[in-house]
Write an enzyme that holds these catalytic residues in place. Structure first.
Site, PDB file in Angstrom:
ATOM      1  N   SER A 155       0.822  -1.221   0.000  1.00 25.00           N
ATOM      2  CA  SER A 155       0.000   0.000   0.000  1.00 25.00           C
ATOM      3  C   SER A 155       0.845   1.256   0.000  1.00 25.00           C
ATOM      4  O   SER A 155       2.076   1.201   0.109  1.00 25.00           O
ATOM      5  CB  SER A 155      -0.952   0.001   1.205  1.00 25.00           C
ATOM      6  OG  SER A 155      -0.244  -0.329   2.371  1.00 25.00           O
ATOM      7  N   ASP A 197       5.189  -7.883   2.353  1.00 23.98           N
ATOM      8  CA  ASP A 197       4.338  -7.076   3.213  1.00 23.98           C
ATOM      9  C   ASP A 197       3.584  -8.016   4.148  1.00 23.98           C
ATOM     10  O   ASP A 197       3.395  -9.185   3.845  1.00 23.98           O
ATOM     11  CB  ASP A 197       3.350  -6.265   2.352  1.00 23.98           C
ATOM     12  CG  ASP A 197       2.818  -5.023   3.054  1.00 23.98           C
ATOM     13  OD1 ASP A 197       3.165  -3.900   2.626  1.00 23.98           O
ATOM     14  OD2 ASP A 197       2.056  -5.171   4.046  1.00 23.98           O
ATOM     15  N   ASP A 208       6.117 -10.816   8.132  1.00 24.19           N
ATOM     16  CA  ASP A 208       6.344  -9.763   9.118  1.00 24.19           C
ATOM     17  C   ASP A 208       7.851  -9.545   9.149  1.00 24.19           C
ATOM     18  O   ASP A 208       8.602 -10.381   9.654  1.00 24.19           O
ATOM     19  CB  ASP A 208       5.826 -10.197  10.493  1.00 24.19           C
ATOM     20  CG  ASP A 208       6.117  -9.126  11.544  1.00 24.19           C
ATOM     21  OD1 ASP A 208       6.901  -8.175  11.261  1.00 24.19           O
ATOM     22  OD2 ASP A 208       5.565  -9.226  12.656  1.00 24.19           O
ATOM     23  N   TYR A 213       9.941   7.665  16.337  1.00 23.81           N
ATOM     24  CA  TYR A 213       9.912   7.647  14.870  1.00 23.81           C
ATOM     25  C   TYR A 213      11.081   8.448  14.303  1.00 23.81           C
ATOM     26  O   TYR A 213      11.806   7.986  13.414  1.00 23.81           O
ATOM     27  CB  TYR A 213       8.580   8.214  14.390  1.00 23.81           C
ATOM     28  CG  TYR A 213       8.408   8.215  12.883  1.00 23.81           C
ATOM     29  CD1 TYR A 213       8.328   7.032  12.162  1.00 23.81           C
ATOM     30  CD2 TYR A 213       8.288   9.425  12.184  1.00 23.81           C
ATOM     31  CE1 TYR A 213       8.153   7.041  10.777  1.00 23.81           C
ATOM     32  CE2 TYR A 213       8.107   9.445  10.804  1.00 23.81           C
ATOM     33  CZ  TYR A 213       8.038   8.251  10.104  1.00 23.81           C
ATOM     34  OH  TYR A 213       7.853   8.267   8.738  1.00 23.81           O
ATOM     35  N   LYS A 230      14.222   7.133  11.964  1.00 21.14           N
ATOM     36  CA  LYS A 230      14.464   7.625  10.606  1.00 21.14           C
ATOM     37  C   LYS A 230      15.841   8.276  10.480  1.00 21.14           C
ATOM     38  O   LYS A 230      16.502   8.157   9.445  1.00 21.14           O
ATOM     39  CB  LYS A 230      13.351   8.597  10.193  1.00 21.14           C
ATOM     40  CG  LYS A 230      11.982   7.904   9.997  1.00 21.14           C
ATOM     41  CD  LYS A 230      12.046   6.796   8.969  1.00 21.14           C
ATOM     42  CE  LYS A 230      10.677   6.322   8.486  1.00 21.14           C
ATOM     43  NZ  LYS A 230      10.781   5.185   7.546  1.00 21.14           N
TER      44      LYS A 230
HETATM   45  N1  LIG Z   1       3.167   9.018   4.063  1.00 22.43           N
HETATM   46  C1  LIG Z   1       3.988   9.916   4.565  1.00 22.43           C
HETATM   47  O1  LIG Z   1       3.596  11.063   4.819  1.00 22.43           O
HETATM   48  C2  LIG Z   1       5.410   9.547   4.865  1.00 22.43           C
HETATM   49  C3  LIG Z   1       6.305  10.596   5.157  1.00 22.43           C
HETATM   50  C4  LIG Z   1       7.632  10.293   5.422  1.00 22.43           C
HETATM   51  C5  LIG Z   1       8.046   8.987   5.401  1.00 22.43           C
HETATM   52  N2  LIG Z   1       7.165   7.983   5.124  1.00 22.43           N
HETATM   53  C6  LIG Z   1       7.667   6.607   5.149  1.00 22.43           C
HETATM   54  O2  LIG Z   1       7.353   5.961   3.932  1.00 22.43           O
HETATM   55  C7  LIG Z   1       7.135   4.582   4.172  1.00 22.43           C
HETATM   56  C8  LIG Z   1       5.799   4.165   3.589  1.00 22.43           C
HETATM   57  O3  LIG Z   1       4.788   4.962   4.176  1.00 22.43           O
HETATM   58  P1  LIG Z   1       3.279   4.938   3.643  1.00 22.43           P
HETATM   59  O4  LIG Z   1       2.662   6.205   4.043  1.00 22.43           O
HETATM   60  O5  LIG Z   1       3.241   4.503   2.251  1.00 22.43           O
HETATM   61  O6  LIG Z   1       2.694   3.794   4.600  1.00 22.43           O
HETATM   62  P2  LIG Z   1       1.605   2.651   4.347  1.00 22.43           P
HETATM   63  O7  LIG Z   1       1.092   2.290   5.688  1.00 22.43           O
HETATM   64  O8  LIG Z   1       0.650   3.055   3.288  1.00 22.43           O
HETATM   65  O9  LIG Z   1       2.474   1.447   3.791  1.00 22.43           O
HETATM   66  C9  LIG Z   1       3.351   0.744   4.645  1.00 22.43           C
HETATM   67  C10 LIG Z   1       3.255  -0.722   4.308  1.00 22.43           C
HETATM   68  O10 LIG Z   1       4.168  -1.432   5.170  1.00 22.43           O
HETATM   69  C11 LIG Z   1       3.552  -2.618   5.596  1.00 22.43           C
HETATM   70  N3  LIG Z   1       4.144  -3.062   6.860  1.00 22.43           N
HETATM   71  C12 LIG Z   1       4.088  -2.428   8.054  1.00 22.43           C
HETATM   72  N4  LIG Z   1       4.730  -3.144   8.982  1.00 22.43           N
HETATM   73  C13 LIG Z   1       5.213  -4.258   8.378  1.00 22.43           C
HETATM   74  C14 LIG Z   1       5.940  -5.399   8.844  1.00 22.43           C
HETATM   75  N5  LIG Z   1       6.331  -5.513  10.109  1.00 22.43           N
HETATM   76  N6  LIG Z   1       6.258  -6.333   7.940  1.00 22.43           N
HETATM   77  C15 LIG Z   1       5.869  -6.220   6.653  1.00 22.43           C
HETATM   78  N7  LIG Z   1       5.173  -5.184   6.176  1.00 22.43           N
HETATM   79  C16 LIG Z   1       4.842  -4.211   7.034  1.00 22.43           C
HETATM   80  C17 LIG Z   1       2.114  -2.251   5.746  1.00 22.43           C
HETATM   81  O11 LIG Z   1       1.280  -3.413   5.711  1.00 22.43           O
HETATM   82  C18 LIG Z   1       1.879  -1.329   4.554  1.00 22.43           C
HETATM   83  O12 LIG Z   1       1.461  -2.047   3.418  1.00 22.43           O
HETATM   84  C19 LIG Z   1       7.287   4.383   5.659  1.00 22.43           C
HETATM   85  O13 LIG Z   1       8.614   3.957   5.934  1.00 22.43           O
HETATM   86  C20 LIG Z   1       7.055   5.759   6.220  1.00 22.43           C
HETATM   87  O14 LIG Z   1       7.695   5.952   7.465  1.00 22.43           O
HETATM   88  C21 LIG Z   1       5.870   8.244   4.848  1.00 22.43           C
END
Ligand SMILES: NC(=O)c1ccc[n+]([C@@H]2O[C@H](COP(=O)([O-])OP(=O)(O)OC[C@H]3O[C@@H](n4cnc5c(N)ncnc54)[C@H](O)[C@@H]3O)[C@@H](O)[C@H]2O)c1
Ligand SMILES: NC(=O)c1ccc[n+]([C@@H]2O[C@H](COP(=O)([O-])OP(=O)(O)OC[C@H]3O[C@@H](n4cnc5c(N)ncnc54)[C@H](O)[C@@H]3O)[C@@H](O)[C@H]2O)c1
Lengths: 249, 247
Positions: free
Chosen positions: B13, B34, B60, B153, B157
């Protein structure tokens, strides 16, 4: 699909080295390119190379440190292409001297070309980018701008200044969708480092670079094409470091 | 079997899904790792008409045994891994420091940092053997600026940036590049879901470009770092954030 089809790009200092590679790459990606270069013969030679490759280019003898010259260059660009979408501030000089021995003229020349030149060219294209609500400004900084230089405080100051200028202009122009960024090359295979390093010293620097080689102008050109393309439209105020890992910011 | 293989953790996702789609358009065979099988299946279904086959593996990624099993099965099925994109991560709770329990702290560090470490470790041997490969890890604007009530967090990061630089130096002699993508506010479902429409508009409006990133824009930055276009880039952090943070 070519990534800069229909765009117009001004590349300063593009008669040789990194600027030439950027001009050639942007032309290959479909942009009409203004080769804005101090030396008329090299400007014209690059224009010819671009045209021989099937691209479109205009050569303009430009001194980026002189306002009338910059204004005339941008005017010529508008007359030929009707707009300006991309500006690459690449023209730069790097004479060496310690601060103790640095004469004022040399200081003025370096700051005038590298930093004031970047300001003048950016200022000249900005109204046109604001009007069309879009554009890219890419300025070439240096690792010296991040870490200083022991034989070129003027050069380091000018390159550090470019980063501060870029971030400020990025903030100013973001609401209009104009992105402003820097590329930070490492030691690269051009005339510039040969002004203060022997051939052996130049290639020996590769040993201190994690990826094991010095930069090639084409490496910087690929980064410039990326920053100018649709794929980087949300990247602004950033410094993209292209140096084989020599400095990790 | 000839297509390049990209493994996208968290590819089911958000930014991960957009990344899977981008690489697929570019002719890579994407493998999604995932823990969310339903979202994974949905992402695969979006690949439908693409020329190369995608694959989903449920794991996981905080658990070493599951990571090992997943990468073993990718390697035995595909025989190569060209690109690893570590996107699994995020924050699932905010809290003042005295309210963050050690268990929450550990959960956050495991999800962001340990998954990155474990998955990177899993691709080193095959990439070394191939003499090439790229790894893209995911930081965040908070890894640079820190964030109130996001100590865990932000720490995870910032750690990922330092981890990536270290690994970049370690792997450069083997022709393997390691870089970091740092998204700012990005309109994924997970993040959008934390705000109502007005809050989201107000928050997005604070960015210099006046809006949040689209997941596809982060995917574009990741693709640049992963592909040949960035051949001479390693140990770098690319911020795609509309000017939100200018380090
Ligand atoms: N969306 C933002 O605003 C944003 C900003 C800065 C950084 N990020 C980083 O970008 C990355 C993706 O974020 P996103 O917004 O697309 O998140 P999201 O929740 O849409 O996608 C994250 C995915 O990781 C999977 N996941 C979580 N824990 C897991 C585990 N233990 N094992 C396997 N899969 C796992 C989830 O099922 C999900 O499909 C993350 O690292 C997040 O910290 C996002
Ligand atoms: N080569 C390196 O190792 C290196 C490393 C970091 C940064 N840089 C930067 O990259 C840029 C390009 O460098 P290069 O290595 O290709 O250098 P170069 O010396 O080969 O080329 C510079 C070009 O700029 C032109 N120029 C100089 N003054 C000008 C002026 N006033 N107006 C217009 N044009 C002018 C020159 O005539 C020349 O064609 C420079 O800004 C330089 O500081 C280079």
């Amino acid at each position: 699909m070519r990534r800069l089809e229909g765009r117009t790009a001004i590349v300063t200092g593009s008669g040789q080295g990194i600027g030439e590679a950027i001009a050639m790459a942007m032309a290959e990606e479909g942009a009409g390119v203004v080769v804005a270069e101090l030396r008329e013969e090299t400007a014209d030679a690059v224009r010819r190379k671009i045209e021989e490759g099937g691209g479109t280019a205009l050569a303009h003898a430009t001194d980026v440190s002189q306002e009338p010259s910059v204004d005339a260059m941008v005017q010529a660009c508008l007359e030929r292409f009707g707009k300006v979408d991309i500006l690459v501030n690449n023209a730069g000089i790097y004479p060496t001297s310690t601060v103790a021995d640095m004469d004022e003229d040399e200081w003025e020349r370096v700051i005038g070309t590298n930093l004031f030149g970047t300001f003048l060219c950016s200022r000249a294209v900005t109204p046109h980018m604001l009007q069309q609500q879009g554009g890219r400004i890419i300025s070439i900084t240096s690792g010296r701008g991040l870490q200083g230089a022991d034989n070129g405080a003027h050069y380091a100051s000018s390159k550090g200044g470019i980063i501060g200028f870029t971030k400020s202009l990025a903030r100013e122009l973001a609401p209009a969708g104009v992105a402003v960024n820097c590329i930070c090359p490492g030691v690269s295979d051009t005339a510039q480092p040969r002004g203060h390093r022997t051939e052996e010293e130049l290639y020996a620097s590769a040993a201190r670079i994690p990826l094991g080689r010095i930069g090639q102008p084409a490496d910087m050109a690929r980064a410039a094409v990326f920053l100018a393309s649709d794929r980087a439209k949300f990247v602004t105020g950033q410094t993209l470091v292209v140096n084989g890992g020599a400095i990790m910011q | 079997m000839d297509s390049k293989v990209v493994v996208v953790t968290g590819g089911a996702s958000g930014i991960g899904r957009a990344t899977v789609l981008r690489f697929s358009e570019e002719g890579y065979a994407p493998v999604i790792l995932d823990r969310d099988a339903e979202a994974g299946a949905e992402t695969l279904s979006l690949l439908g008409s693409e020329p190369v086959e995608g694959q989903f593996i449920r794991a996981d990624l905080t658990r070493k045994a599951e990571v090992t099993a997943a990468f073993d099965s990718i390697l035995s099925a595909r025989g190569r891994i060209d690109v690893l994109v570590n996107l699994a991560g995020g924050t699932f709770h905010k809290g003042a420091i005295h309210e963050v329990t050690p268990a929450q702290w550990k959960e956050c560090l495991d999800l962001n940092l340990k998954t990155t470490f474990l998955c990177a470790q899993a691709v080193i041997a095959p990439m070394k053997q191939a003499g090439r490969g790229t790894i893209v890890n995911t930081a965040s604007n908070f890894g640079i600026t820190g964030g109130a009530e996001r100590t865990h967090y932000a720490a995870s990061k910032a750690a990922i940036i330092a981890f990536s630089k270290s690994l970049a130096t370690e792997l450069a002699p083997h022709g393997i590049r390691v870089n970091t993508i740092a998204p700012g506010l990005t309109g994924t479902e997970r993040v959008r879901g934390k705000y109502d429409a007005d809050e989201w508009a107000a928050l997005s409006g604070t960015l210099p470009m006046g809006r949040a990133a689209m997941p596809e824009e982060i995917a574009d930055g990741i693709f640049f770092l992963a592909g040949d276009e960035s051949d001479y880039v390693t140990g770098a952090t690319l911020h795609v954030n509309g000017g939100m943070v200018m380090p």
